[in-house]
Write a protein that holds these residues in place. Structure first.
Motif, PDB file in Angstrom:
ATOM      1  N   ALA A 205      72.449 -12.771  85.262  1.00  0.00           N
ATOM      2  CA  ALA A 205      73.121 -13.114  84.008  1.00  0.00           C
ATOM      3  C   ALA A 205      72.454 -14.329  83.356  1.00  0.00           C
ATOM      4  CB  ALA A 205      74.597 -13.410  84.276  1.00  0.00           C
ATOM      5  N   ALA A 206      72.130 -15.334  84.169  1.00  0.00           N
ATOM      6  CA  ALA A 206      71.454 -16.534  83.643  1.00  0.00           C
ATOM      7  C   ALA A 206      70.091 -16.183  83.057  1.00  0.00           C
ATOM      8  CB  ALA A 206      71.302 -17.562  84.762  1.00  0.00           C
ATOM      9  N   MET A 207      69.364 -15.332  83.762  1.00  0.00           N
ATOM     10  CA  MET A 207      68.025 -14.931  83.332  1.00  0.00           C
ATOM     11  C   MET A 207      68.076 -14.192  81.997  1.00  0.00           C
ATOM     12  SD  MET A 207      65.659 -12.324  85.501  1.00  0.00           S
ATOM     13  CE  MET A 207      66.741 -10.943  85.135  1.00  0.00           C
ATOM     14  N   LEU A 208      68.974 -13.217  81.880  1.00  0.00           N
ATOM     15  CA  LEU A 208      69.065 -12.428  80.653  1.00  0.00           C
ATOM     16  C   LEU A 208      69.615 -13.254  79.491  1.00  0.00           C
ATOM     17  CD1 LEU A 208      70.408  -9.061  82.135  1.00  0.00           C
ATOM     18  CD2 LEU A 208      68.078  -9.594  81.413  1.00  0.00           C
ATOM     19  N   ALA A 209      70.571 -14.144  79.782  1.00  0.00           N
ATOM     20  CA  ALA A 209      71.165 -14.967  78.723  1.00  0.00           C
ATOM     21  C   ALA A 209      70.178 -15.995  78.186  1.00  0.00           C
ATOM     22  CB  ALA A 209      72.412 -15.665  79.248  1.00  0.00           C
ATOM     23  N   SER A 210      69.265 -16.463  79.038  1.00  0.00           N
ATOM     24  CA  SER A 210      68.306 -17.489  78.598  1.00  0.00           C
ATOM     25  C   SER A 210      67.043 -16.893  77.977  1.00  0.00           C
ATOM     26  CB  SER A 210      67.909 -18.378  79.781  1.00  0.00           C
ATOM     27  OG  SER A 210      67.292 -17.616  80.800  1.00  0.00           O
ATOM     28  N   LYS A 211      66.932 -15.576  78.009  1.00  0.00           N
ATOM     29  CA  LYS A 211      65.736 -14.921  77.469  1.00  0.00           C
ATOM     30  C   LYS A 211      65.561 -15.219  75.980  1.00  0.00           C
ATOM     31  CE  LYS A 211      63.680 -10.332  76.850  1.00  0.00           C
ATOM     32  NZ  LYS A 211      63.898  -8.867  77.001  1.00  0.00           N
ATOM     33  N   ASN A 212      66.655 -15.262  75.234  1.00  0.00           N
ATOM     34  CA  ASN A 212      66.588 -15.459  73.786  1.00  0.00           C
ATOM     35  C   ASN A 212      67.060 -16.850  73.368  1.00  0.00           C
ATOM     36  OD1 ASN A 212      65.671 -12.769  73.269  1.00  0.00           O
ATOM     37  ND2 ASN A 212      67.766 -12.046  73.595  1.00  0.00           N
ATOM     38  N   VAL A 213      67.008 -17.812  74.259  1.00  0.00           N
ATOM     39  CA  VAL A 213      67.408 -19.187  73.930  1.00  0.00           C
ATOM     40  C   VAL A 213      66.425 -19.771  72.917  1.00  0.00           C
ATOM     41  CG1 VAL A 213      67.462 -21.528  74.855  1.00  0.00           C
ATOM     42  CG2 VAL A 213      68.687 -19.718  76.036  1.00  0.00           C
ATOM     43  N   ARG A 214      66.958 -20.314  71.835  1.00  0.00           N
ATOM     44  CA  ARG A 214      66.125 -20.935  70.804  1.00  0.00           C
ATOM     45  C   ARG A 214      66.525 -22.381  70.537  1.00  0.00           C
ATOM     46  NH1 ARG A 214      63.410 -17.508  72.036  1.00  0.00           N
ATOM     47  NH2 ARG A 214      62.396 -15.861  70.838  1.00  0.00           N
ATOM     48  N   HIS A 215      67.753 -22.738  70.880  1.00  0.00           N
ATOM     49  CA  HIS A 215      68.234 -24.104  70.684  1.00  0.00           C
ATOM     50  C   HIS A 215      68.929 -24.564  71.955  1.00  0.00           C
ATOM     51  CE1 HIS A 215      67.425 -23.753  66.357  1.00  0.00           C
ATOM     52  NE2 HIS A 215      67.969 -22.550  66.432  1.00  0.00           N
ATOM     53  N   ARG A 216      69.050 -25.884  72.111  1.00  0.00           N
ATOM     54  CA  ARG A 216      69.688 -26.398  73.318  1.00  0.00           C
ATOM     55  C   ARG A 216      71.155 -25.984  73.394  1.00  0.00           C
ATOM     56  NH1 ARG A 216      65.861 -29.303  75.760  1.00  0.00           N
ATOM     57  NH2 ARG A 216      64.268 -30.217  74.408  1.00  0.00           N
ATOM     58  N   SER A 217      71.781 -25.771  72.252  1.00  0.00           N
ATOM     59  CA  SER A 217      73.171 -25.300  72.256  1.00  0.00           C
ATOM     60  C   SER A 217      73.282 -23.888  72.823  1.00  0.00           C
ATOM     61  CB  SER A 217      73.747 -25.352  70.840  1.00  0.00           C
ATOM     62  OG  SER A 217      72.961 -24.553  69.957  1.00  0.00           O
ATOM     63  N   ASP A 218      72.189 -23.117  72.742  1.00  0.00           N
ATOM     64  CA  ASP A 218      72.207 -21.761  73.319  1.00  0.00           C
ATOM     65  C   ASP A 218      72.337 -21.797  74.834  1.00  0.00           C
ATOM     66  OD1 ASP A 218      71.907 -20.741  70.798  1.00  0.00           O
ATOM     67  OD2 ASP A 218      69.739 -20.484  70.939  1.00  0.00           O
TER      68      ASP A 218
ATOM     69  N   GLY B  22      78.849 -21.962  86.335  1.00  0.00           N
ATOM     70  CA  GLY B  22      78.248 -21.925  85.008  1.00  0.00           C
ATOM     71  C   GLY B  22      77.939 -23.311  84.465  1.00  0.00           C
ATOM     72  N   ALA B  23      78.881 -24.243  84.683  1.00  0.00           N
ATOM     73  CA  ALA B  23      78.675 -25.614  84.192  1.00  0.00           C
ATOM     74  C   ALA B  23      77.500 -26.284  84.900  1.00  0.00           C
ATOM     75  CB  ALA B  23      79.954 -26.431  84.399  1.00  0.00           C
ATOM     76  N   LEU B  24      77.411 -26.104  86.215  1.00  0.00           N
ATOM     77  CA  LEU B  24      76.303 -26.701  86.965  1.00  0.00           C
ATOM     78  C   LEU B  24      74.961 -26.103  86.555  1.00  0.00           C
ATOM     79  CD1 LEU B  24      77.777 -27.058  90.574  1.00  0.00           C
ATOM     80  CD2 LEU B  24      77.201 -28.896  88.981  1.00  0.00           C
ATOM     81  N   CYS B  25      74.934 -24.806  86.295  1.00  0.00           N
ATOM     82  CA  CYS B  25      73.681 -24.163  85.861  1.00  0.00           C
ATOM     83  C   CYS B  25      73.176 -24.778  84.562  1.00  0.00           C
ATOM     84  CB  CYS B  25      73.896 -22.656  85.679  1.00  0.00           C
ATOM     85  SG  CYS B  25      74.008 -21.731  87.222  1.00  0.00           S
ATOM     86  N   VAL B  26      74.092 -25.007  83.611  1.00  0.00           N
ATOM     87  CA  VAL B  26      73.709 -25.595  82.326  1.00  0.00           C
ATOM     88  C   VAL B  26      73.238 -27.039  82.518  1.00  0.00           C
ATOM     89  CG1 VAL B  26      74.546 -26.290  80.048  1.00  0.00           C
ATOM     90  CG2 VAL B  26      75.239 -24.089  81.005  1.00  0.00           C
ATOM     91  N   ILE B  27      73.998 -27.812  83.307  1.00  0.00           N
ATOM     92  CA  ILE B  27      73.672 -29.234  83.498  1.00  0.00           C
ATOM     93  C   ILE B  27      72.328 -29.396  84.209  1.00  0.00           C
ATOM     94  CG2 ILE B  27      74.370 -31.338  84.702  1.00  0.00           C
ATOM     95  CD1 ILE B  27      77.309 -30.391  84.242  1.00  0.00           C
ATOM     96  N   VAL B  28      72.133 -28.649  85.293  1.00  0.00           N
ATOM     97  CA  VAL B  28      70.888 -28.776  86.068  1.00  0.00           C
ATOM     98  C   VAL B  28      69.679 -28.333  85.246  1.00  0.00           C
ATOM     99  CG1 VAL B  28      69.640 -27.904  88.087  1.00  0.00           C
ATOM    100  CG2 VAL B  28      72.041 -28.555  88.302  1.00  0.00           C
TER     101      VAL B  28
END
Length: 507
Positions: free
Chosen positions: A179-192, A233-239
């Motif tokens: 889920a993390a891998m697929l969700a970050s595939k199209n990340v364009r901004h830090r808010s994403d 989820g929170a730790l994944c974003v923070i790390v």
């Protein structure tokens, strides 16, 4: 005679040093003539072995210091390392001799195992909160999504093994990482990244709900464990947000987040280009559009192409009036250049070439990332400045001037993206001089330029195929024909029917 072993040891060490030097010279990031050459290069085989040893030492306390277990762990790490080497050679050959990429792969594996061990040391910390998804996000953004999937599989298995062979730990860790891998595939901004964290939360919660049905957990137990989905989820974003800038800087990697920030025209250097060299600025916009579409056509990094070409000519800010696009008084392409008329062809060529060195210096002053900075020297490669070379041939009375003194310093393009940048720059400049830019004439011009660069050896060091070049030609032809499309002539209103603004309101 008693120190015969010392001579043998010296010979062995000398052989190893020679092998290291030979391997270093093969690194694609090492160019003696490059303006971007790094000073420290660890060969990829040493990086691979070093990463395996660190991973072995990290896991050794978990298995204990019993000889059979130590040998089993060593065999497992060796097989895992061999698997990664074979996979990268087959599926991701661009990383084979990239010492920094191999180092980053090993570091991500070590960080992942360290995270699992750190969480496992706290009895109150649930196995469902281990943030392996953070490693998946980092690998996706910095390296490749397929590599992120492979590392996620391996780390999920390690998670299950370290948590007493727990299938639940493997199940949750794997799907949260995917889920993390697929969700970050199209990340364009830090808010994403926060949005990616929400995807990790609901996928982890769904996995835990499925496990609750399978194991018949109580409602309170299910709710308690689902709370760990939010922590995960929170730790994944923070790390990932904490480590991303550090890894980007240290390993000369660049993410879409940074590219969009660097490509903002409110940044001081791009704003200077807009205000001080407007002709170069508009040329930059056209070239970046051409490059982006061509990169999409061959599956290259289109965002890197676009942003890289924003900066490719920033060196012209030092002497903007010496470049034709900024000579606003010239109304016809056949007019003579005003400033270069006063210079001899060899001096003029030095002024033109200086925009590469000046561009690199300006980019470094304004902290432009290395991956973007590479477009400045590589978009010209070692091309010949034909206009002034031909002038020098015409003016030479005795000995003909050397062509090498009229060539850019290089280096040649090392990636598909910088090849596209080189071709787009040449094609856009040449198309401006065409009097009747029809599709057929534009395509013929593009093919001629691409063939010229190919025959000149400018593409020799880039991993680009003939099929890629054909697709680039098709993309350039379509884009330029759209830019130079024919417009109809709008008719004017008859004078009698056109009311004059000065006559309005009069009786």
């Amino acid at each position: 005679m008693g120190k015969w072993w010392l001579n043998g040891l010296k010979g062995m060490l000398q052989s190893m040093l020679e092998w290291v030097n030979r391997t270093q010279n093969k690194s694609p990031r090492q160019e003696a003539s490059s303006l971007l050459a790094k000073q420290v290069h660890i060969p990829t085989p040493i990086v691979t072995v070093g990463s395996a040893l660190v991973l072995f030492m990290l896991l050794l306390p978990q298995v204990g210091f019993v000889l059979p277990r130590v040998l089993a762990l060593a065999g497992l790490i060796a097989v895992l390392t061999l698997f990664f080497v074979i996979y990268i050679r087959i599926d991701l050959p661009q990383f084979v001799n990239d010492d920094e990429a191999v180092f980053l792969i090993g570091l991500c594996m070590i960080l992942g195992v360290a995270l699992i061990e750190l969480c496992e040391r706290f009895p109150a910390f649930s196995q469902y909160g281990v943030p392996i998804g953070a490693i998946a996000i980092l690998v996706t953004l910095l390296l490749h999504i397929r590599l992120a999937f492979l590392i996620s599989v391996v780390l999920s298995i390690f998670c299950g093994v370290l948590y007493n062979l727990s299938f639940n730990a493997v199940f949750v860790a794997f799907f949260s990482s995917v889920a993390a891998m697929l969700a970050s595939k199209n990340v364009r901004h830090r808010s994403d990244m926060v949005r990616a964290g929400f995807h990790i939360v609901w996928v982890t919660a769904l996995c835990l709900y499925g496990l609750s049905l399978f194991h018949v957990w109580t409602h309170m137990m299910t709710l308690h464990r689902m709370a760990w989905a939010g922590i995960n989820g929170a730790l994944c974003v923070i790390v990932s947000l904490a480590l991303l800038p550090v890894l980007e800087s240290f390993f000369s990697r660049i993410t879409p987040i940074t590219l969009l920030e660097v490509g903002d025209f409110n940044r001081p250097l791009l704003r200077r280009l807009m205000m001080e060299a407007p002709g170069t600025y508009h040329h930059t916009l056209l070239v970046s559009a051409l490059a982006e579409q061509a990169a999409e056509a061959i599956g290259a990094n289109s965002l890197l192409c676009r942003v890289g070409m924003y900066y490719h000519d920033v060196g012209k800010l030092e002497h903007p009036d010496y470049f034709i696009e900024n000579q606003t008084m010239r109304r016809n392409v056949k007019d003579k250049a005003e400033l270069h008329d006063k210079l001899n062809p060899s001096i003029s060529s030095l002024v033109i070439m200086s925009h590469v060195k000046d561009g690199v210096a300006l980019a470094r002053t304004y902290s432009v990332p290395e991956e973007v900075l590479r477009f400045i020297p590589e978009h010209h490669g070692t091309s010949l400045i034909k206009y002034f070379y031909m002038q020098a041939l015409e003016h030479s009375d005795e000995e003909s001037p050397s062509a090498d003194s009229f060539r850019y310093p290089g280096p040649k393009p090392h990636s598909k993206e910088t090849v596209i940048g080189m071709l787009a720059d040449s094609v856009e400049a040449a198309s401006r001089a065409m009097e009747e830019p029809t599709y057929e004439r534009l395509r013929s011009l593009i093919e001629k330029i691409v063939n010229s660069k190919f025959m000149d050896g400018q593409l020799d060091q880039a991993p680009i195929t003939l099929q890629d070049l054909r697709r680039i030609i098709d993309s350039f032809a379509a884009s330029l024909s759209a830019i130079y499309h024919v417009r109809i002539e709008y008719p004017e209103m008859p004078e009698a029917e056109t009311p004059s603004p000065l006559s309005r309101g009069k009786p």
